[in-house]
Design an enzyme around this catalytic site. Structure first.
Site, PDB file in Angstrom:
ATOM      1  N   SER A 149       0.886  -1.169   0.000  1.00  0.00           N
ATOM      2  CA  SER A 149       0.000   0.000   0.000  1.00  0.00           C
ATOM      3  C   SER A 149       0.921   1.216   0.000  1.00  0.00           C
ATOM      4  O   SER A 149       1.022   1.972   0.957  1.00  0.00           O
ATOM      5  CB  SER A 149      -0.949  -0.018   1.191  1.00  0.00           C
ATOM      6  OG  SER A 149      -0.342   0.436   2.350  1.00  0.00           O
ATOM      7  N   HIS A 172      -3.868  -5.502   2.618  1.00  0.00           N
ATOM      8  CA  HIS A 172      -3.131  -6.590   3.271  1.00  0.00           C
ATOM      9  C   HIS A 172      -4.042  -7.721   3.723  1.00  0.00           C
ATOM     10  O   HIS A 172      -3.574  -8.721   4.249  1.00  0.00           O
ATOM     11  CB  HIS A 172      -2.385  -6.068   4.509  1.00  0.00           C
ATOM     12  CG  HIS A 172      -1.400  -4.981   4.195  1.00  0.00           C
ATOM     13  ND1 HIS A 172      -0.949  -4.103   5.141  1.00  0.00           N
ATOM     14  CD2 HIS A 172      -0.781  -4.647   3.043  1.00  0.00           C
ATOM     15  CE1 HIS A 172      -0.090  -3.255   4.583  1.00  0.00           C
ATOM     16  NE2 HIS A 172       0.014  -3.561   3.313  1.00  0.00           N
ATOM     17  N   GLN A 199      -6.990  -0.640   6.816  1.00  0.00           N
ATOM     18  CA  GLN A 199      -5.893  -1.593   6.595  1.00  0.00           C
ATOM     19  C   GLN A 199      -5.396  -2.281   7.873  1.00  0.00           C
ATOM     20  O   GLN A 199      -5.068  -3.454   7.859  1.00  0.00           O
ATOM     21  CB  GLN A 199      -4.739  -0.838   5.932  1.00  0.00           C
ATOM     22  CG  GLN A 199      -3.529  -1.676   5.589  1.00  0.00           C
ATOM     23  CD  GLN A 199      -2.501  -0.839   4.849  1.00  0.00           C
ATOM     24  OE1 GLN A 199      -2.645  -0.582   3.672  1.00  0.00           O
ATOM     25  NE2 GLN A 199      -1.464  -0.397   5.555  1.00  0.00           N
ATOM     26  N   GLU A 259       0.850  -8.765   7.372  1.00  0.00           N
ATOM     27  CA  GLU A 259       1.629  -8.295   8.514  1.00  0.00           C
ATOM     28  C   GLU A 259       1.387  -9.134   9.765  1.00  0.00           C
ATOM     29  O   GLU A 259       1.665  -8.699  10.884  1.00  0.00           O
ATOM     30  CB  GLU A 259       1.326  -6.811   8.771  1.00  0.00           C
ATOM     31  CG  GLU A 259       1.778  -5.955   7.580  1.00  0.00           C
ATOM     32  CD  GLU A 259       1.733  -4.465   7.822  1.00  0.00           C
ATOM     33  OE1 GLU A 259       1.168  -4.035   8.836  1.00  0.00           O
ATOM     34  OE2 GLU A 259       2.281  -3.733   6.977  1.00  0.00           O
ATOM     35  N   ASP A 315       1.603   8.766   6.928  1.00  0.00           N
ATOM     36  CA  ASP A 315       2.457   7.731   6.336  1.00  0.00           C
ATOM     37  C   ASP A 315       2.542   8.005   4.836  1.00  0.00           C
ATOM     38  O   ASP A 315       3.480   8.665   4.365  1.00  0.00           O
ATOM     39  CB  ASP A 315       1.862   6.352   6.662  1.00  0.00           C
ATOM     40  CG  ASP A 315       2.574   5.223   5.942  1.00  0.00           C
ATOM     41  OD1 ASP A 315       3.695   5.443   5.455  1.00  0.00           O
ATOM     42  OD2 ASP A 315       2.010   4.113   5.844  1.00  0.00           O
ATOM     43  N   LYS A 350       9.555   5.078   7.151  1.00  0.00           N
ATOM     44  CA  LYS A 350       9.847   3.794   6.502  1.00  0.00           C
ATOM     45  C   LYS A 350      11.159   3.974   5.746  1.00  0.00           C
ATOM     46  O   LYS A 350      11.236   4.802   4.821  1.00  0.00           O
ATOM     47  CB  LYS A 350       8.729   3.431   5.543  1.00  0.00           C
ATOM     48  CG  LYS A 350       7.417   3.104   6.253  1.00  0.00           C
ATOM     49  CD  LYS A 350       6.299   2.975   5.255  1.00  0.00           C
ATOM     50  CE  LYS A 350       5.077   2.314   5.874  1.00  0.00           C
ATOM     51  NZ  LYS A 350       3.913   2.411   4.969  1.00  0.00           N
ATOM     52  N   ARG A 376       7.683  -2.752   6.556  1.00  0.00           N
ATOM     53  CA  ARG A 376       6.812  -2.752   5.384  1.00  0.00           C
ATOM     54  C   ARG A 376       6.029  -4.054   5.391  1.00  0.00           C
ATOM     55  O   ARG A 376       6.378  -5.010   6.081  1.00  0.00           O
ATOM     56  CB  ARG A 376       7.612  -2.660   4.073  1.00  0.00           C
ATOM     57  CG  ARG A 376       8.487  -1.444   3.901  1.00  0.00           C
ATOM     58  CD  ARG A 376       7.779  -0.125   4.092  1.00  0.00           C
ATOM     59  NE  ARG A 376       6.612   0.138   3.291  1.00  0.00           N
ATOM     60  CZ  ARG A 376       6.549   0.976   2.262  1.00  0.00           C
ATOM     61  NH1 ARG A 376       7.634   1.636   1.897  1.00  0.00           N
ATOM     62  NH2 ARG A 376       5.417   1.202   1.623  1.00  0.00           N
ATOM     63  N   SER A 377       4.984  -4.094   4.567  1.00  0.00           N
ATOM     64  CA  SER A 377       4.179  -5.323   4.533  1.00  0.00           C
ATOM     65  C   SER A 377       4.980  -6.502   3.963  1.00  0.00           C
ATOM     66  O   SER A 377       4.792  -7.645   4.363  1.00  0.00           O
ATOM     67  CB  SER A 377       2.886  -5.088   3.765  1.00  0.00           C
ATOM     68  OG  SER A 377       3.133  -4.443   2.545  1.00  0.00           O
ATOM     69  N   LYS A 396       6.373   0.024  14.755  1.00  0.00           N
ATOM     70  CA  LYS A 396       5.260  -0.632  14.076  1.00  0.00           C
ATOM     71  C   LYS A 396       5.840  -1.791  13.292  1.00  0.00           C
ATOM     72  O   LYS A 396       6.367  -1.600  12.186  1.00  0.00           O
ATOM     73  CB  LYS A 396       4.640   0.412  13.154  1.00  0.00           C
ATOM     74  CG  LYS A 396       3.243   0.152  12.753  1.00  0.00           C
ATOM     75  CD  LYS A 396       2.703   1.308  11.941  1.00  0.00           C
ATOM     76  CE  LYS A 396       1.396   0.890  11.345  1.00  0.00           C
ATOM     77  NZ  LYS A 396       1.297   1.231   9.941  1.00  0.00           N
TER      78      LYS A 396
HETATM   79  P1  PGA Z   1       2.954  -1.085   3.227  1.00  0.00           P
HETATM   80  O1  PGA Z   1       1.972  -0.949   4.454  1.00  0.00           O
HETATM   81  O2  PGA Z   1       4.268  -1.561   3.710  1.00  0.00           O
HETATM   82  O3  PGA Z   1       2.257  -2.066   2.313  1.00  0.00           O
HETATM   83  O4  PGA Z   1       3.051   0.298   2.623  1.00  0.00           O
HETATM   84  C1  PGA Z   1       2.342  -0.491   5.704  1.00  0.00           C
HETATM   85  C2  PGA Z   1       1.589   0.753   6.093  1.00  0.00           C
HETATM   86  O5  PGA Z   1       0.799   1.332   5.320  1.00  0.00           O
HETATM   87  O6  PGA Z   1       1.794   1.249   7.209  1.00  0.00           O
HETATM   88 ZN    ZN Z   2       0.392   3.146   6.849  1.00  0.00          ZN
END
Ligand code: PGA
Ligand code: ZN
Length: 420
Positions: free
Chosen positions: A42, A159, A167, A209, A316, A341, A370-371, A392
């Site tokens: 995402s 996810h 999500q 996740e 994010d 991230k 990350r996912s 997280k």
């Molecule tokens: P992603 O999701 O790693 O797929 O971007 C994690 C998030 O949105 O926090």
């Molecule tokens: Zn996020």
């Protein structure tokens, strides 16, 4: 002074059977670092470029052999055999070599792999744990502590299994307690949620996740299940644990309106903010991440004005760990926390710079996986070193998530035994 003796990379798989890059950096002292890079699904549309081979004959186009070749070729060619003053110097060389604003030449994944592997090697050479080395890089002189975990118990959106719009349905143990207690709280609630879903006949496979990806119909059902899980675990809501959401609103914005199953008609920004305020009144959310879409800047400022004093408004996809976006968000008072991230920014040095920028605004810092993850625990050390408020890393389940929480346990033991 350290000298880089060898630098090489190869392809490995992440937790979604998708290739990613693993980099090995060996110094002439024999000290070395190995690091691998995660990948999102995402993703924010303004993230730095992730280099994929796009060769349909390998891994559905998702191979990273070009990234590997960049490390083994151009990057090793410039760095190997040279003295290293600091990771800042190496990162600057990488950015100069790449020469693009969005890192599209080498790919942010390639740059991050090299940057993390060299950082680990330098920490090993300095004979300090990685988290202490990161604290030194971040000029963090505060006593070190374990950030509060954000446990993603139910996975929806991109996810999950398809039913839930939001999500991540998150349980947040009281941040003012030792991590060992928080982890136990998270693990017990996780097990109880599994039983509750089973009783309800909602399938409990796990999502990307590690949270359950159940067959529930509305976002409110999922929040109810979290509350039941907390009650069955004999934890007091608001005292022992609080709730949070990563709404990841990009994924259900259609023609400028927010479309969720809990409401029969699409909502404009003002209506969706009203909905979020009611939701917050009902569930006392401690965290609201990406509650609006990444380009709804006016909405973000309105949401922060409305709810920023009672809940943490985290950006994010809005911020994508990018200094220009963070600058705009600070000027517009668009949030009160940033999700960091590492692969969105690219190098370790750039991530630390963004964190310092976020901190200067008085916002909270959330270091995120990350996912698509690997078993690398770099971000656990990184989160402790920079003094992040929250971490997280997903549910307290699935090896690639648990590896990071387990690293926190090791660090907590070290910090308790030798706090300096
Ligand atoms: P992603 O999701 O790693 O797929 O971007 C994690 C998030 O949105 O926090
Ligand atoms: Zn996020």
């Amino acid at each position: 002074m350290a000298k880089l003796d060898r630098l090489y990379a190869h392809e490995i798989l992440d937790s979604r059977a998708t290739p990613t890059i693993e980099v090995v950096a060996i110094l002439d002292s024999g000290d070395y670092g190995v690091s691998s890079v995660p990948s999102g699904s995402s993703t924010g549309s303004h993230e730095a470029h992730e280099l994929r081979d796009n060769d349909p004959n390998r891994y559905l186009g998702r191979g990273v052999l070009n990234a590997v070749a960049h490390v083994n070729g151009d990057i090793a060619g410039v760095l190997v055999g040279k003295n290293i003053d600091s990771i800042a110097q190496v990162d600057q060389q990488l950015l100069t070599l790449d020469g693009t604003i969005d890192k599209s030449h080498f790919g942010a994944n390639t740059l991050l792999g090299v940057s993390m592997a060299v950082t680990k090697a330098l920490a090993a050479a300095a004979k300090v744990p990685l988290y202490r080395y990161v604290a030194h890089l971040a000029t963090n002189t505060q006593p070190l502590f374990i950030p509060a975990p954000l446990f993603n118990m139910i996975n929806g959106g991109k996810h999950g299994a398809g039913n839930l719009d939001f999500q991540e349905f998150i349980v947040i143990p009281n941040p003012h307690q030792p991590f060992t207690i928080s982890l136990e709280t998270g693990a017990v609630i996780y097990q109880n949620i599994k039983k509750i879903l089973s009783r309800r006949g909602a399938i409990h496979s796990v999502g990307d996740e590690g949270g359950f990806a159940p067959n529930l119909f509305t976002n409110l059902d999922a929040l109810e299940v979290l509350q039941e899980g907390i009650a069955e675990s004999n934890r007091k809501p608001g005292i022992d644990v609080e709730l949070g959401l990563d709404i990841a609103a990009n994924s259900f914005l259609k023609d400028g309106r927010y479309v969720i199953k809990d409401r029969s008609s699409p909502m404009d920004t003002a209506e969706f903010i009203d909905y979020l305020r009611d939701l917050n009144n009902q569930y006392h959310l401690r965290l609201l991440e990406d509650a609006l879409s990444e380009d709804d800047w006016r909405g973000w400022a309105a949401l922060t004005a409305e709810l920023g004093s009672v809940t943490t408004i985290a950006g994010d996809d809005l911020l994508v760990t990018n200094p220009e976006k963070v600058k705009k968000a600070i000027a517009e008072k668009a949030c009160t926390a940033a999700v960091i991230k590492l692969n969105e920014a690219g190098t370790v040095t750039e991530n630390i710079a963004v964190i310092n920028q976020v901190r200067s605004a008085g916002w909270k810092i959330i270091i995120s996986h990350r996912s698509g993850e690997t078993n690398d625990t770099f971000i656990a050390d990184f989160a402790v070193g920079v003094g992040a408020d929250y971490a997280k890393f997903g549910a307290p389940a699935r090896g690639e998530r648990v590896a990071k929480y387990n690293r926190f346990l090791s660090i907590e033991t070290e910090l308790t035994q030798s706090p300096k």
